[in-house]
Enzyme design. Structure first.
Site, PDB file in Angstrom:
ATOM      1  CE  LYS A 123      -8.753  -5.066 -18.893  1.00  0.00           C
ATOM      2  NZ  LYS A 123      -7.355  -4.915 -19.135  1.00  0.00           N
ATOM      3  CE  LYS A 126     -10.536  -8.520 -12.071  1.00  0.00           C
ATOM      4  NZ  LYS A 126      -9.945  -7.267 -11.668  1.00  0.00           N
ATOM      5  CB  THR A 141     -10.346  -5.037 -14.900  1.00  0.00           C
ATOM      6  OG1 THR A 141      -9.331  -4.342 -15.599  1.00  0.00           O
ATOM      7  CG2 THR A 141     -11.115  -5.932 -15.862  1.00  0.00           C
ATOM      8  CG  LEU A 143     -10.049  -0.034  -5.371  1.00  0.00           C
ATOM      9  CD1 LEU A 143     -11.420   0.483  -4.959  1.00  0.00           C
ATOM     10  CD2 LEU A 143      -9.145  -0.234  -4.155  1.00  0.00           C
ATOM     11  N   PRO A 144      -8.841  -4.123  -6.819  1.00  0.00           N
ATOM     12  CG  PRO A 144      -7.921  -5.515  -5.176  1.00  0.00           C
ATOM     13  CD  PRO A 144      -8.516  -4.150  -5.379  1.00  0.00           C
TER      14      PRO A 144
HETATM   15  P1  NAD Z   1      -3.020  -4.947  -6.908  1.00  0.00           P
HETATM   16  O1  NAD Z   1      -3.607  -6.062  -6.116  1.00  0.00           O
HETATM   17  O2  NAD Z   1      -1.543  -4.861  -7.072  1.00  0.00           O
HETATM   18  O3  NAD Z   1      -3.502  -3.529  -6.278  1.00  0.00           O
HETATM   19  C1  NAD Z   1      -4.762  -3.315  -5.712  1.00  0.00           C
HETATM   20  C2  NAD Z   1      -4.542  -2.418  -4.497  1.00  0.00           C
HETATM   21  O4  NAD Z   1      -5.812  -2.078  -3.945  1.00  0.00           O
HETATM   22  C3  NAD Z   1      -3.735  -3.069  -3.388  1.00  0.00           C
HETATM   23  O5  NAD Z   1      -2.606  -2.265  -3.079  1.00  0.00           O
HETATM   24  C4  NAD Z   1      -4.721  -3.164  -2.223  1.00  0.00           C
HETATM   25  O6  NAD Z   1      -4.103  -2.996  -0.953  1.00  0.00           O
HETATM   26  C5  NAD Z   1      -5.646  -2.016  -2.540  1.00  0.00           C
HETATM   27  N1  NAD Z   1      -6.961  -2.125  -1.913  1.00  0.00           N
HETATM   28  C6  NAD Z   1      -7.793  -3.197  -1.856  1.00  0.00           C
HETATM   29  N2  NAD Z   1      -8.930  -2.880  -1.183  1.00  0.00           N
HETATM   30  C7  NAD Z   1      -8.789  -1.576  -0.818  1.00  0.00           C
HETATM   31  C8  NAD Z   1      -9.621  -0.678  -0.085  1.00  0.00           C
HETATM   32  N3  NAD Z   1     -10.798  -1.052   0.387  1.00  0.00           N
HETATM   33  N4  NAD Z   1      -9.169   0.571   0.115  1.00  0.00           N
HETATM   34  C9  NAD Z   1      -7.960   0.977  -0.360  1.00  0.00           C
HETATM   35  N5  NAD Z   1      -7.126   0.165  -1.061  1.00  0.00           N
HETATM   36  C10 NAD Z   1      -7.546  -1.093  -1.268  1.00  0.00           C
HETATM   37  O7  NAD Z   1      -3.756  -4.999  -8.318  1.00  0.00           O
HETATM   38  P2  NAD Z   1      -3.272  -4.312  -9.694  1.00  0.00           P
HETATM   39  O8  NAD Z   1      -2.430  -5.270 -10.450  1.00  0.00           O
HETATM   40  O9  NAD Z   1      -2.781  -2.952  -9.382  1.00  0.00           O
HETATM   41  O10 NAD Z   1      -4.664  -4.248 -10.472  1.00  0.00           O
HETATM   42  C11 NAD Z   1      -5.647  -3.267 -10.157  1.00  0.00           C
HETATM   43  C12 NAD Z   1      -6.756  -3.390 -11.186  1.00  0.00           C
HETATM   44  O11 NAD Z   1      -6.229  -3.176 -12.501  1.00  0.00           O
HETATM   45  C13 NAD Z   1      -7.429  -4.759 -11.212  1.00  0.00           C
HETATM   46  O12 NAD Z   1      -8.808  -4.579 -11.408  1.00  0.00           O
HETATM   47  C14 NAD Z   1      -6.773  -5.459 -12.404  1.00  0.00           C
HETATM   48  O13 NAD Z   1      -7.607  -6.436 -12.998  1.00  0.00           O
HETATM   49  C15 NAD Z   1      -6.556  -4.273 -13.349  1.00  0.00           C
HETATM   50  N6  NAD Z   1      -5.462  -4.437 -14.310  1.00  0.00           N
HETATM   51  C16 NAD Z   1      -4.264  -4.951 -13.913  1.00  0.00           C
HETATM   52  C17 NAD Z   1      -3.237  -5.095 -14.849  1.00  0.00           C
HETATM   53  C18 NAD Z   1      -1.889  -5.657 -14.440  1.00  0.00           C
HETATM   54  O14 NAD Z   1      -1.084  -5.974 -15.329  1.00  0.00           O
HETATM   55  N7  NAD Z   1      -1.588  -5.755 -13.155  1.00  0.00           N
HETATM   56  C19 NAD Z   1      -3.447  -4.718 -16.192  1.00  0.00           C
HETATM   57  C20 NAD Z   1      -4.671  -4.167 -16.566  1.00  0.00           C
HETATM   58  C21 NAD Z   1      -5.676  -4.028 -15.605  1.00  0.00           C
END
Ligand code: NAD
Length: 300
Positions: free
Chosen positions: A169, A244, A94, A65-66
């Protein structure tokens, strides 16, 4: 094969859930976005109506999740009340260390075994199943999470007790943000001093200034191995996400009384870059702001 709940099928979670399904697991998938649910179905997962339905009867529960507030509310509303006591709970988002520890304590108080397992590696690594997981939690929790994380990653490392995965991390990413900013300003100075940048790379990558930000992810197009710099800073790790993580690191430094002036400087630089339109560009694009020839209105 296990029945696994996967909540949060965004940029990262979509590919991760697909890899669990590809490995033969039954993946009960939930996201607030219908598009994400449709994509999950195409990749062999079973979309369900809500998080509680995903969790019920699952042997493992993975969240991606975000931010901390999303993890806290999904756990309080859906995971903790509905999870089977024998399930292993794995949060790969994260988030801040304090929220990770507080959610893990709430889970433990309800008799549930939870680990925090944030990842290193971006969307391409999530799709390819080559993420690195840093896991915080008990030995038993780690041992139970490992076979599931193995299907989504190339390395799974036990960092310590609850919250240790998140701590590792944000420490890693604070170092990464600071070394990238330092690498960018170093190349900008080298250019002003009339050095050929490839020659400077050849020297410094074999000298004491060497770092991953230089040798594996050089922010200068055409110098070093191929990186997002060679693709107009598209793809890779977005500057908004680096900001972030730097904010999480600065909050943790404040809470723990650590003195982190370089991390603070990196946070300020990335904040300025994001404010000037760089949010969606790879984090190595910070060189465009440091090199004063960058026109922020062009964003590219
Ligand atoms: P994203 O915004 O693409 O995906 C998050 C998903 O969570 C979305 O599809 C959203 O609809 C869903 N969501 C939000 N609230 C929800 C709820 N209550 N119930 C169900 N679904 C819900 O984000 P991401 O890029 O996939 O990143 C996810 C995590 O991974 C974050 O914490 C980010 O910091 C971490 N991360 C991302 C990357 C990257 O390159 N994108 C790399 C390492 C770590």
């Amino acid at each position: 094969m296990a029945k696994i709940a996967f909540i949060g099928l965004g940029n990262m979670g979509g590919g991760m859930a697909a890899n669990l399904a590809k490995a033969g697991h039954e993946v009960m998938a939930f996201d607030l976005s219908q598009d994400a649910l449709d994509r999950a179905r195409e990749h062999g997962c079973t979309p369900v109506a809500d998080a509680a339905a995903a969790v019920t009867g699952a042997e493992a529960i993975v969240t991606m999740l975000p931010a901390g507030k999303h993890v806290a509310s999904v756990y309080a509303d859906s995971v903790i009340p509905n999870a089977d006591k024998s399930a292993i709970l794995i949060d790969c988002s994260t988030i801040d260390v304090d929220t990770a520890r507080s959610v893990e304590k709430q889970a433990a108080d309800a008799g549930l075994n939870m680990v925090d397992a944030p990842v290193s590696g971006g969307i391409a690594a999530a799709d390819a199943g080559t993420l690195t997981f840093m896991v915080g939690g008990s030995e038993d929790g780690f041992a139970r999470a490992q076979p599931i994380l193995d299907k989504m990653g190339k390395a799974v490392i036990h960092a310590g007790d609850a919250g240790a995965g998140q701590a590792a991390k944000i420490c890693n990413n604070m170092l990464l943000g600071a070394t990238m900013a330092a690498t960018a300003e170093t190349f900008a100075l080298a250019e002003k001093l009339g050095l050929d940048l490839q020659t400077f790379y050849d020297i410094s990558s074999k000298a004491s200034g060497q770092s991953w930000s230089m040798t594996s992810y050089c922010p200068v197009p055409g110098v070093g191995p191929e990186t997002p710099a060679d693709r107009g800073y598209q793809g890779g790790f977005a500057s908004a996400l680096m900001l972030k993580d730097l904010k999480l690191a600065m909050d943790a430094a404040k809470a723990s009384g650590a003195y982190t002036p370089m991390g603070g400087e990196a946070e300020e630089l990335y904040q300025r870059f994001v404010d000037r339109g760089g949010a969606g560009l790879d984090f190595s694009a910070i060189i465009k702001m440091i090199d004063d020839s960058w026109d922020p209105d062009k964003k590219g």
